[in-house]
Design a protein around this motif. Structure first.
Motif, PDB file in Angstrom:
ATOM      1  N   SER A 297     124.852  40.759  39.930  1.00 43.66           N
ATOM      2  CA  SER A 297     123.481  40.588  40.698  1.00 43.66           C
ATOM      3  C   SER A 297     123.672  41.307  42.124  1.00 43.66           C
ATOM      4  CB  SER A 297     122.859  38.990  40.764  1.00 43.66           C
ATOM      5  OG  SER A 297     122.920  38.701  39.570  1.00 43.66           O
ATOM      6  N   ILE A 298     122.471  41.919  42.776  1.00 43.97           N
ATOM      7  CA  ILE A 298     122.403  42.360  44.060  1.00 43.97           C
ATOM      8  C   ILE A 298     121.168  41.689  44.536  1.00 43.97           C
ATOM      9  CG2 ILE A 298     122.275  44.141  45.626  1.00 43.97           C
ATOM     10  CD1 ILE A 298     123.565  46.030  43.732  1.00 43.97           C
ATOM     11  N   HIS A 299     121.446  40.798  45.543  1.00 44.16           N
ATOM     12  CA  HIS A 299     120.353  40.119  46.301  1.00 44.16           C
ATOM     13  C   HIS A 299     120.276  40.574  47.679  1.00 44.16           C
ATOM     14  CE1 HIS A 299     120.579  37.079  42.973  1.00 44.16           C
ATOM     15  NE2 HIS A 299     121.859  37.051  43.362  1.00 44.16           N
ATOM     16  N   LEU A 300     118.918  41.075  48.037  1.00 39.87           N
ATOM     17  CA  LEU A 300     118.457  41.488  49.430  1.00 39.87           C
ATOM     18  C   LEU A 300     117.545  40.292  50.134  1.00 39.87           C
ATOM     19  CD1 LEU A 300     117.858  45.009  48.736  1.00 39.87           C
ATOM     20  CD2 LEU A 300     119.805  44.248  49.594  1.00 39.87           C
ATOM     21  N   ALA A 301     117.808  40.103  51.504  1.00 45.06           N
ATOM     22  CA  ALA A 301     117.087  39.323  52.164  1.00 45.06           C
ATOM     23  C   ALA A 301     116.766  40.002  53.475  1.00 45.06           C
ATOM     24  CB  ALA A 301     117.988  37.955  52.327  1.00 45.06           C
ATOM     25  N   VAL A 302     115.548  39.698  54.141  1.00 44.09           N
ATOM     26  CA  VAL A 302     115.312  40.076  55.271  1.00 44.09           C
ATOM     27  C   VAL A 302     114.941  39.063  56.333  1.00 44.09           C
ATOM     28  CG1 VAL A 302     113.675  41.551  56.707  1.00 44.09           C
ATOM     29  CG2 VAL A 302     114.819  42.346  54.541  1.00 44.09           C
ATOM     30  N   ALA A 303     115.577  38.663  57.386  1.00 39.68           N
ATOM     31  CA  ALA A 303     115.166  37.714  58.479  1.00 39.68           C
ATOM     32  C   ALA A 303     115.042  36.314  57.831  1.00 39.68           C
ATOM     33  CB  ALA A 303     113.950  37.845  58.968  1.00 39.68           C
ATOM     34  N   GLY A 304     116.189  36.245  56.561  1.00 39.62           N
ATOM     35  CA  GLY A 304     116.290  34.935  55.992  1.00 39.62           C
ATOM     36  C   GLY A 304     115.305  34.794  55.027  1.00 39.62           C
ATOM     37  N   GLU A 305     114.611  35.673  54.651  1.00 45.04           N
ATOM     38  CA  GLU A 305     113.729  35.520  53.361  1.00 45.04           C
ATOM     39  C   GLU A 305     114.076  36.356  52.572  1.00 45.04           C
ATOM     40  OE1 GLU A 305     109.058  36.189  52.356  1.00 45.04           O
ATOM     41  OE2 GLU A 305     109.594  36.287  54.504  1.00 45.04           O
ATOM     42  N   HIS A 306     114.177  35.980  51.197  1.00 43.80           N
ATOM     43  CA  HIS A 306     114.671  36.702  49.959  1.00 43.80           C
ATOM     44  C   HIS A 306     113.784  37.778  49.738  1.00 43.80           C
ATOM     45  CE1 HIS A 306     115.044  37.415  45.757  1.00 43.80           C
ATOM     46  NE2 HIS A 306     116.407  37.515  45.888  1.00 43.80           N
ATOM     47  N   LEU A 307     114.102  38.765  49.537  1.00 43.95           N
ATOM     48  CA  LEU A 307     113.273  40.209  49.363  1.00 43.95           C
ATOM     49  C   LEU A 307     113.472  40.384  47.873  1.00 43.95           C
ATOM     50  CD1 LEU A 307     111.525  42.032  50.744  1.00 43.95           C
ATOM     51  CD2 LEU A 307     113.531  43.542  50.988  1.00 43.95           C
ATOM     52  N   LYS A 308     114.311  40.696  47.039  1.00 44.92           N
ATOM     53  CA  LYS A 308     114.375  41.073  45.730  1.00 44.92           C
ATOM     54  C   LYS A 308     116.063  41.090  45.231  1.00 44.92           C
ATOM     55  CE  LYS A 308     114.277  45.535  44.964  1.00 44.92           C
ATOM     56  NZ  LYS A 308     113.946  47.123  45.097  1.00 44.92           N
ATOM     57  N   THR A 309     115.897  40.854  43.892  1.00 46.36           N
ATOM     58  CA  THR A 309     116.983  40.745  43.041  1.00 46.36           C
ATOM     59  C   THR A 309     117.120  42.001  42.215  1.00 46.36           C
ATOM     60  OG1 THR A 309     117.266  38.430  43.599  1.00 46.36           O
ATOM     61  CG2 THR A 309     118.568  39.279  41.795  1.00 46.36           C
ATOM     62  N   VAL A 310     118.210  42.720  42.000  1.00 44.08           N
ATOM     63  CA  VAL A 310     118.373  43.672  41.109  1.00 44.08           C
ATOM     64  C   VAL A 310     119.586  43.661  40.290  1.00 44.08           C
ATOM     65  CG1 VAL A 310     116.974  45.263  42.110  1.00 44.08           C
ATOM     66  CG2 VAL A 310     119.177  45.139  42.614  1.00 44.08           C
ATOM     67  N   PRO A 311     119.740  43.866  38.992  1.00 49.77           N
ATOM     68  CA  PRO A 311     121.100  43.982  38.383  1.00 49.77           C
ATOM     69  C   PRO A 311     121.840  45.109  38.988  1.00 49.77           C
ATOM     70  CG  PRO A 311     119.065  44.476  36.880  1.00 49.77           C
ATOM     71  CD  PRO A 311     118.741  44.579  38.159  1.00 49.77           C
ATOM     72  N   SER A 312     123.283  44.508  38.780  1.00 50.76           N
ATOM     73  CA  SER A 312     124.497  45.228  39.615  1.00 50.76           C
ATOM     74  C   SER A 312     125.338  45.973  38.545  1.00 50.76           C
ATOM     75  CB  SER A 312     125.186  44.276  40.201  1.00 50.76           C
ATOM     76  OG  SER A 312     126.449  44.986  40.741  1.00 50.76           O
ATOM     77  N   ARG A 313     125.691  47.243  39.073  1.00 54.29           N
ATOM     78  CA  ARG A 313     126.336  48.124  38.276  1.00 54.29           C
ATOM     79  C   ARG A 313     127.596  48.506  38.888  1.00 54.29           C
ATOM     80  NH1 ARG A 313     121.385  51.083  38.156  1.00 54.29           N
ATOM     81  NH2 ARG A 313     122.211  52.682  39.334  1.00 54.29           N
ATOM     82  N   LEU A 314     127.783  47.571  40.070  1.00 52.90           N
ATOM     83  CA  LEU A 314     129.070  47.596  41.133  1.00 52.90           C
ATOM     84  C   LEU A 314     130.627  47.168  40.082  1.00 52.90           C
ATOM     85  CD1 LEU A 314     127.563  46.319  44.342  1.00 52.90           C
ATOM     86  CD2 LEU A 314     127.782  48.767  43.631  1.00 52.90           C
TER      87      LEU A 314
END
Length: 517
Positions: A297-314
């Motif tokens: 998983s890849i999780h993104l947050a802005v200013a402490g607020e969760h923005l989105k989650t996408v599947p990881s290919r890393l």
């Protein structure tokens, strides 16, 4: 043997003769000719065999078939129901409970008692009865108690097609044996405990002593491995069920996770280790985002607020490169794991995040879901669990709708995540009214008749008014759910709580009764 046991055929008699020590015993064909010669079998009355597409699970406890059948009689002429359940692989009867009324609560009590004794099956197969599913409830589908138990225990629930009893053919064949060998020879029982004791005796003989032709004349208990299952059941904790993880999902402890802060470029897309682009949006250009990544998983947050989650290919090497860019060993995952298209969901709930447009609508799998202008521009969470879609806004349950996405396609939704946390409460709770149940057990709310039951006559019950149905409570216990079939309940008027009255259940948060028309 035939005269003593009218239902024994040539195969059963041949098997019983071999058990007496005859070596060699007469073949099945020989026994059949003897029966025909003595007038005990009419060869012209034999039923023509039909070709069936037979199937069977590979091992016990993989699938249970459940159903309800008539049969038990009491001295007052009342017919009681029997809740039956059969293990698909072994034909072992795991459920055989006599109930006065086939309510959802009674069926679930028999089901949970069987699981406490033998363990939890992987799947359960039933027909489309209202005790087993609320999928066909009008005007809107609901989740019944049986579905909730399966979901909470991680059991995959399967339903037959409408008017297709052959799908549950094993338990239907069990009903035939139950009727011919037991119920047809029973006089009315004095009470339910006596009927249950007699039924338990027949079921024990069916499981342990009666040879089964479909099992090559073995008994169901020999294929069920009852001692092993019973020993495993004693180690289970049914009061704290846990959802089993899919086999394709690796444990988080086995993965290395990295977190770091990155600046969003003017293009609005982050490049991670040259392998994966993650779209953030041009509106966030120049802003700093917090990134949490592992191999899943890849999780993104802005200013402490969760923005989105996408599947990881890393890969592991890619995570090392992110560490070289200023990353560090990550802490706990900030959100639920992402889903990959090939994941096996089973009974797992799935959620996605969407932003409502200016009209208050969101898009899901190409279909428009109307929420209302009050939700315009808000971040909305859509949770799909079973056949229901729960709309969550501002950490409150906004509404529940039929899910437009089949379970096997939810892993392909953009931003899909696993979720096992409970649903948040509705905003402000559902409006509620109080009604005194009359002698006939039927009360009225908004012009609709709600059948609470004669057993609750004289009680003052609380009825919560939800989006699609009513729920009746008494002393904190839910008595039933009733789909709204008439006009919708409108003009909710709250009045001051009078001293000396029984407070309303917390479904109405300010403990005030409501007047609903």
């Amino acid at each position: 043997m035939r005269r003593a046991h009218q239902r024994w055929g040539a195969r059963r008699i041949s098997f019983e003769l071999s058990r007496t020590g005859l070596d060699p015993g007469p073949s099945r064909a020989t026994v059949h000719r003897v029966l025909v010669r003595n007038g005990l079998v009419d060869p012209h009355a034999q039923q023509r065999k039909r070709a069936w597409n037979r199937w069977e699970r590979d091992a016990p406890m993989q699938l249970w078939q459940l159903d309800i059948v008539d049969g038990m009689r009491l001295p007052n002429g009342r017919q009681c129901k029997i809740v039956t359940g059969l293990d698909d692989h072994s034909r072992f009867a795991v459920v055989a409970a006599v109930v006065a009324r086939p309510t959802g609560k009674a069926i679930c009590a028999a089901f949970t008692a069987a699981m406490d004794r033998y363990g939890e099956p992987e799947e359960v197969l039933t027909d489309n009865g209202k005790q087993f599913t609320g999928r066909h409830t009008k005007p809107m589908p609901v989740e019944v108690l049986f579905e909730r138990i399966c979901r909470q225990r991680g059991i995959v629930q399967r339903l037959t097609k409408i008017r297709s009893p052959t799908t549950t053919g094993k338990v239907e064949r069990f009903h035939h044996s139950l009727q011919q060998e037991f119920l047809n020879h029973c006089a009315p029982f004095p009470d339910l405990p006596s009927a249950q004791a007699a039924l338990d005796g027949w079921v024990d003989a069916y499981n342990t002593r009666r040879p089964h032709q479909s099992l090559d004349m073995a008994t169901p208990a020999t294929r069920f491995h009852r001692p092993v299952i019973a020993a495993a059941a004693t180690l289970r904790q049914p009061s704290r069920p846990q959802r089993p993880a899919a086999a394709s999902v690796p444990a988080l402890a086995e993965l290395r996770a990295v977190e770091l802060h990155l600046s969003v470029p003017p293009s609005g897309a982050l490049s991670l280790a040259g392998r994966q682009l993650v779209w953030v949006g041009k509106a966030f250009a120049g802003r700093t985002v917090h990134l949490w990544a592992d191999q899943r998983s890849i999780h993104l947050a802005v200013a402490g607020e969760h923005l989105k989650t996408v599947p990881s290919r890393l890969s592991i090497d890619d995570l090392h490169q992110l560490t070289a860019r200023g990353g560090r060993a990550a802490g706990p995952t900030p959100a639920a794991s992402a889903l990959h298209p090939d994941d096996a969901l089973g009974a797992t709930a799935v959620q996605v995040h969407r932003t409502a447009n200016r009209d208050g609508n969101v898009q899901l799998a190409g279909q428009r879901i109307q929420l209302g202008a009050d939700y315009a521009g808000q971040r909305i969470t859509l949770r799909m669990d079973g056949h229901l879609l729960h709309v969550i806004a501002d950490d409150h349950l906004a509404r529940t709708l039929p899910s437009p996405v089949p379970a096997d396609q939810r892993g392909r939704l953009v931003g899909a995540q696993r979720v096992d946390t409970p649903l948040p409460p509705p905003r402000g709770g559902a409006p509620a009214v109080r009604r005194r149940v009359p002698a006939d057990g039927v009360t009225m709310v908004a012009g609709q008749r709600l059948r609470i039951g004669r057993v609750h006559a004289g009680k003052t019950v609380t009825i919560a008014v939800e989006d699609t149905h009513y729920r009746a409570y008494y002393d904190g216990e839910e008595l039933g759910a009733y789909p709204q079939t008439g006009k919708p309940a409108v003009r909710v008027t709250r009045t001051a709580h009078r001293a000396g009255q029984t407070p309303v259940r917390p479904a109405c948060p300010d403990n005030e009764p409501s007047t609903i028309s």
